[in-house]
Design a protein around this motif. Structure first.
Motif, short mmCIF file in Angstrom:
data_model
loop_
_atom_site.label_atom_id
_atom_site.label_comp_id
_atom_site.label_asym_id
_atom_site.label_seq_id
_atom_site.Cartn_x
_atom_site.Cartn_y
_atom_site.Cartn_z
N SER A 550 0.84 -1.19 0.00
CA SER A 550 0.00 0.00 0.00
C SER A 550 0.87 1.24 0.00
O SER A 550 1.76 1.39 0.85
N PRO A 551 0.65 2.18 -0.92
CA PRO A 551 1.43 3.43 -0.94
C PRO A 551 1.30 4.22 0.35
O PRO A 551 2.21 4.94 0.74
N LEU A 552 0.16 4.12 1.02
CA LEU A 552 -0.06 4.86 2.26
C LEU A 552 0.93 4.45 3.34
O LEU A 552 1.43 5.29 4.09
N LEU A 553 1.19 3.17 3.45
CA LEU A 553 2.13 2.69 4.45
C LEU A 553 3.57 2.83 3.97
O LEU A 553 4.47 3.20 4.73
N LEU A 554 3.79 2.58 2.68
CA LEU A 554 5.15 2.62 2.15
C LEU A 554 5.73 4.03 2.21
O LEU A 554 6.94 4.21 2.41
N GLU A 619 -3.37 12.14 -1.83
CA GLU A 619 -3.54 12.11 -3.28
C GLU A 619 -3.12 10.78 -3.86
O GLU A 619 -3.76 10.24 -4.77
N MET A 620 -2.05 10.20 -3.32
CA MET A 620 -1.63 8.88 -3.78
C MET A 620 -2.68 7.84 -3.45
O MET A 620 -2.92 6.91 -4.22
N ALA A 621 -3.32 7.96 -2.27
CA ALA A 621 -4.36 7.01 -1.89
C ALA A 621 -5.53 7.07 -2.86
O ALA A 621 -6.06 6.05 -3.30
N ARG A 622 -5.94 8.32 -3.21
CA ARG A 622 -7.05 8.46 -4.16
C ARG A 622 -6.67 7.90 -5.53
O ARG A 622 -7.47 7.25 -6.20
N ALA A 623 -5.41 8.17 -5.95
CA ALA A 623 -4.97 7.65 -7.25
C ALA A 623 -4.96 6.13 -7.26
O ALA A 623 -5.36 5.50 -8.24
N ALA A 624 -4.50 5.55 -6.14
CA ALA A 624 -4.47 4.09 -6.07
C ALA A 624 -5.88 3.51 -6.12
O ALA A 624 -6.12 2.48 -6.77
#
Length: 631
Positions: A550-554, A619-624
């Motif tokens: 997950s980008p959120l954790l990474l 923003e990364m979370a929404r993109a993912a």
């Protein structure tokens, strides 16, 4: 060993080379109890064997019109009755004690192996097989140990009775002594076939049970696709196969029982005919004939123990073999060279090249979940054997390849540490953690360093909504969620709530190195970002490894490592790898080749490359989420 002394301080080191060898080892460990059962069994059977002598004396006393001999026979009968009652009572007591203590020993061995292997156990053996061994198989193994003591007592009594009859009346005693071994061994040729049929029945019953469990677990899906009748027909066929196998097995055991009734009947008829002929010719007394006949009749009782031990062995042998498959699994260890002091330093896996620096939050990205699970298991100190052949306890050791190198913590191999020290140094939270039944306070009452409180761990795991739900369900007047009882495996909670409570339990232990396998896979993106921030904040300055994609954790990790085909291929920050590593980008964003070639994707990379401001975590979370929706 008495029941009140259980559990054993040390259940021993079992012989796991085969099922029969394990049963032999178990019988040796129960030697004291077996000798007690043998002694009381001999008293019981010998007292029974003395009844014909007393009856013969009484009959002869009536014929001889001797009151003194009749009184002597009466007193002897009373003494024998007391001895029979005492022997039978104590034989049953000691035999059942052997059964319970043997079953307890096996259960302790299984519990010790389960605690030693942890979550690695279910990776090597099916969970259903472990449950079957620890329940039904334990009872069957204990039955064999209990039946063995009865059989030994009965066999010894048979030998003594035959010798006594030969000495007392050779003309009839020799006939009984010759016939007894034939009666005892007559069923042996049938036992292999009966055992095979019993094994086939258990195998088919296990498959039918497994099919029924799968059908019940997937009933909702089956109804959705209209497959209920299909699976119902499969279960009907499987159950009919079980019924047919059970009938064939029962026929064989019925044949064995019939033989053990028919052959003794032939012996008694022959004995009466031959003895009556000798008594008519005046070669023996009537009392002697009654004595020998009564002794032969009572011998049928200990002969029954032959059938019992045969059945016990046929049922316990496959059970012991299943127990051996579990007990043969061991934590790969080397001779201990390190002391019990918990080491500190970097966590390093020489197999993959993974380095988790001390005090940093390291995230590991791996496209293969199974590979990630094996690495997490190894980081917990459970090194895998280099090949299946070496995993087989019966295989010859391979001199060309050694064991898999151990994970190092501060330069100290984990498999050289005592198990308790290794568990204290590195804690691994499995991808699917289990919550045991009990209150929330009991759930969080685990061995820990004492640095992190339960409140801090719950806050870091963002369990506020879980506490509110537990407070509403609390039966206490004050509504304290810590006193609310959690059902078995946390079934009353959602998947995300269970995962966060398990995370809080791991955080409260505060180990030197914490390994988390997909700790936020069951929560939504908003909660995931908050949980990731809580982990990073609470574990700051402590070694933490998280397997995630997950980008959120990474994005919160101090260091991100990309693992591909069992080897570390790249390391850096999340944004560096996202910019420079196509393989990493494909795993994290789940983009396809077409998406990678699209202009929009190139524009996104340009933003990350610095040509416009880098996106935030939100923003990364929404993109993912948008990429996942398009996929």
């Amino acid at each position: 060993m008495q029941i009140r002394d259980l559990p054993y301080s040390d259940p021993g080191d079992p012989d796991v080379r085969s099922g029969p060898r394990f049963l032999i080892w178990l019988g040796r460990r129960q030697l004291a109890g077996q000798l007690r059962s043998l002694s009381w069994g001999l008293l019981h059977h010998c007292a029974i064997a003395g009844l014909p002598l007393a009856v013969g004396l009484a009959v002869q006393a009536v014929i001889d019109d001797s009151g003194r001999d009749l009184a002597t026979a009466g007193v002897l009968l009373v003494v024998l009755g007391v001895l029979i009652a005492l022997g039978d009572t104590m034989l049953h007591r000691t035999a059942v004690t052997n059964w319970i203590t043997a079953a307890a020993r096996v259960q302790q061995l299984l519990a010790r192996r389960t605690a030693e292997l942890g979550s690695a156990l279910t990776r090597r053996v099916a969970a259903g097989e472990v449950v079957a061994v620890s329940t039904g198989d334990v009872e069957k193994i204990g039955w064999f140990v209990e039946a063995l003591s009865r059989f030994l007592a009965a066999a010894t009594a048979l030998v003594l009775i035959c010798v006594g009859l030969v000495v007392y009346l050779p003309s009839l005693g020799v006939l009984v002594a010759i016939a007894t071994p034939v009666l005892a061994l007559a069923v042996l040729p049938l036992l292999p076939r009966a055992t095979r049929r019993a094994d086939l029945q258990r195998e088919k019953a296990g498959k039918a049970t497994e099919l029924a469990s799968d059908t019940v677990a997937g009933l909702r899906v089956l109804r959705g696709i209209g497959g209920e009748e299909l699976f119902l027909g499969r279960y009907r066929r499987a159950s009919q196969e079980v019924r047919t196998a059970a009938v064939r097995s029962a026929r064989m055991w019925a044949l064995i029982s019939a033989i053990q009734v028919f052959l003794p009947g032939v012996l008694l008829i022959s004995l009466v005919w031959y003895g009556a002929t000798l008594a008519r010719d005046g070669l023996i007394d009537v009392g002697q004939l009654v004595t020998v006949y009564s002794a032969a009749t009572l011998m049928l009782f200990p002969l029954r123990n032959v059938e019992e031990i045969a059945m016990a062995y046929s049922f316990s042998r496959p059970s012991a073999q299943r127990a051996v498959r579990v007990l043969a699994l061991r934590r790969t260890t080397r001779p201990a060279t390190a002391d019990a002091v918990i080491p500190r330093g970097d966590l390093y896996d020489p197999v993959t090249g993974l380095m988790a620096p001390q005090g940093l939050f390291t995230a590991v990205v791996c496209g293969d979940p199974d590979e990630a699970g094996r690495l997490a298991e190894r980081l917990g100190g459970h090194a895998e054997p280099p090949s299946e052949a070496q995993a087989d306890p019966h295989a010859e050791p391979d001199s060309t390849s050694g064991p898999v190198p151990s994970v190092l913590l501060g330069g100290v191999p984990l498999d050289e540490l005592p198990l308790a020290s290794a568990r204290t140094a590195v804690l691994v939270q499995d991808k699917d953690p289990v919550l045991l039944s009990g209150t929330l306070r009991e759930l969080l009452d685990v061995p820990s360093s004492g640095t992190v409180t339960a409140e801090e761990a719950l806050a870091a795991a963002r369990c506020g909504d879980v506490l509110d739900a537990l407070a509403q369900a609390s039966v206490d007047a004050d509504g304290d969620p810590m006193n609310t009882r959690i059902t078995e495996r946390g079934r009353s909670l959602s998947g995300g709530q269970r995962q966060r409570l398990a995370l809080a339990r791991s955080l409260v232990t505060d180990p030197e190195a914490l390994v988390l396998d997909e700790p936020t896979s069951a929560v939504d993106s908003h909660t995931e970002a908050r949980v990731a921030a809580g982990i990073e904040q609470l574990r700051r300055g402590r070694t933490t490894v998280a397997f995630a994609s997950s980008p959120l954790l990474l994005d919160l990790a101090d260091r991100v490592v990309l693992l591909h085909e069992g080897t570390v291929v790249a390391a850096g920050t999340h944004r560096e790898l996202l910019r420079d590593e196509p393989l990493y980008r494909a795993v994290v964003t789940r983009e396809t080749d077409d998406e990678a070639a699209a202009p929009a994707a190139r524009d996104g990379l340009a933003a990350i490359d610095g040509r416009r401001p880098a996106p935030s975590v939100e923003e990364m979370a929404r993109a993912a989420e948008e990429i996942e929706e398009r996929a």
